[in-house]
Design a protein around this motif. Structure first.
Motif, mmCIF file in Angstrom:
data_model
loop_
_atom_site.group_PDB
_atom_site.id
_atom_site.type_symbol
_atom_site.label_atom_id
_atom_site.label_comp_id
_atom_site.label_asym_id
_atom_site.label_seq_id
_atom_site.Cartn_x
_atom_site.Cartn_y
_atom_site.Cartn_z
ATOM 1 N N ARG A 68 0.833 -1.208 0.000
ATOM 2 C CA ARG A 68 0.000 0.000 0.000
ATOM 3 C C ARG A 68 0.866 1.256 0.000
ATOM 4 O O ARG A 68 0.596 2.194 -0.747
ATOM 5 N N ALA A 69 1.895 1.286 0.835
ATOM 6 C CA ALA A 69 2.760 2.465 0.940
ATOM 7 C C ALA A 69 3.464 2.756 -0.376
ATOM 8 O O ALA A 69 3.688 3.914 -0.731
ATOM 9 N N ALA A 70 3.805 1.720 -1.107
ATOM 10 C CA ALA A 70 4.500 1.899 -2.381
ATOM 11 C C ALA A 70 3.534 2.167 -3.541
ATOM 12 O O ALA A 70 3.974 2.388 -4.672
ATOM 13 N N GLY A 71 2.240 2.115 -3.270
ATOM 14 C CA GLY A 71 1.256 2.343 -4.321
ATOM 15 C C GLY A 71 1.201 1.218 -5.343
ATOM 16 O O GLY A 71 0.903 1.455 -6.514
ATOM 17 N N LEU A 72 1.483 0.002 -4.904
ATOM 18 C CA LEU A 72 1.562 -1.126 -5.829
ATOM 19 C C LEU A 72 0.364 -2.083 -5.752
ATOM 20 O O LEU A 72 0.403 -3.167 -6.341
ATOM 21 N N ALA A 73 -0.686 -1.691 -5.086
ATOM 22 C CA ALA A 73 -1.812 -2.608 -4.887
ATOM 23 C C ALA A 73 -2.395 -3.098 -6.208
ATOM 24 O O ALA A 73 -2.738 -4.283 -6.332
ATOM 25 N N GLU A 130 -8.902 -10.916 4.525
ATOM 26 C CA GLU A 130 -9.497 -10.257 5.691
ATOM 27 C C GLU A 130 -8.989 -8.827 5.872
ATOM 28 O O GLU A 130 -9.775 -7.909 6.100
ATOM 29 N N ILE A 131 -7.673 -8.635 5.767
ATOM 30 C CA ILE A 131 -7.122 -7.311 6.073
ATOM 31 C C ILE A 131 -6.930 -6.427 4.849
ATOM 32 O O ILE A 131 -6.771 -5.220 4.982
ATOM 33 N N ALA A 132 -6.942 -7.032 3.658
ATOM 34 C CA ALA A 132 -6.714 -6.250 2.431
ATOM 35 C C ALA A 132 -7.555 -6.820 1.284
ATOM 36 O O ALA A 132 -7.023 -7.362 0.314
ATOM 37 N N PRO A 133 -8.864 -6.698 1.393
ATOM 38 C CA PRO A 133 -9.720 -7.309 0.368
ATOM 39 C C PRO A 133 -9.515 -6.735 -1.028
ATOM 40 O O PRO A 133 -9.873 -7.374 -2.016
#
Length: 132
Positions: A10-15, A33-36
């Motif tokens: 997420r921090a690197a903008g790579l999602a 659960e934590i990153a749907p």
């Protein structure tokens, strides 16, 4: 570890360019659960499928949990019909295709993703296919 990986992606903008993967269904479930919003990949090869009752059982267990099924090349080849029918090859990755002589075969088969330790050669061959 899952939380740290999600945070870094997420921090690197790579999602949008990432898929978190594991052989472990519990790890993939934790990612969901934590990153749907992140794509999830469950990896499988013959020995990892056996405790679940085989590849068909792995595919059934992965439905709704994983977005991508990452299959070892030998298992992919042996179970192509099952994979194509029950999962679809567009949402599969095949691993690990390192021999340049094998790359055109897998490009022709057309899984959604080809994993290789030689991405330069693979990219070159993919580009040749696009031009042809």
């Amino acid at each position: 570890l899952v939380e740290k990986a999600v945070e870094a992606i997420r921090a690197a903008g790579l999602a949008r360019r990432s898929a978190l993967h594991s052989f472990n269904f519990e790890v993939v479930a934790r990612v969901r659960e934590i990153a749907p919003e992140l794509r999830r990949l469950i990896s499988v090869y013959a020995p990892s499928a056996e405790p679940h009752g085989g590849l068909a059982a792995v595919i059934e267990k992965a439905r709704g949990l994983a977005d991508i099924l990452g299959v070892h090349d030998a298992l992919f080849e042996a179970e192509f019909d099952l994979i194509a029918r029950e999962w679809g090859i567009d949402n599969c990755s095949v691993w690990t295709i390192n021999a340049p002589a094998l790359m055109p075969k897998w490009i022709d088969i057309g899984p959604g993703f080809i994993v290789s330790d030689d991405p330069v050669t693979l990219k070159s061959l993919l580009h040749q296919e696009e031009v042809a």
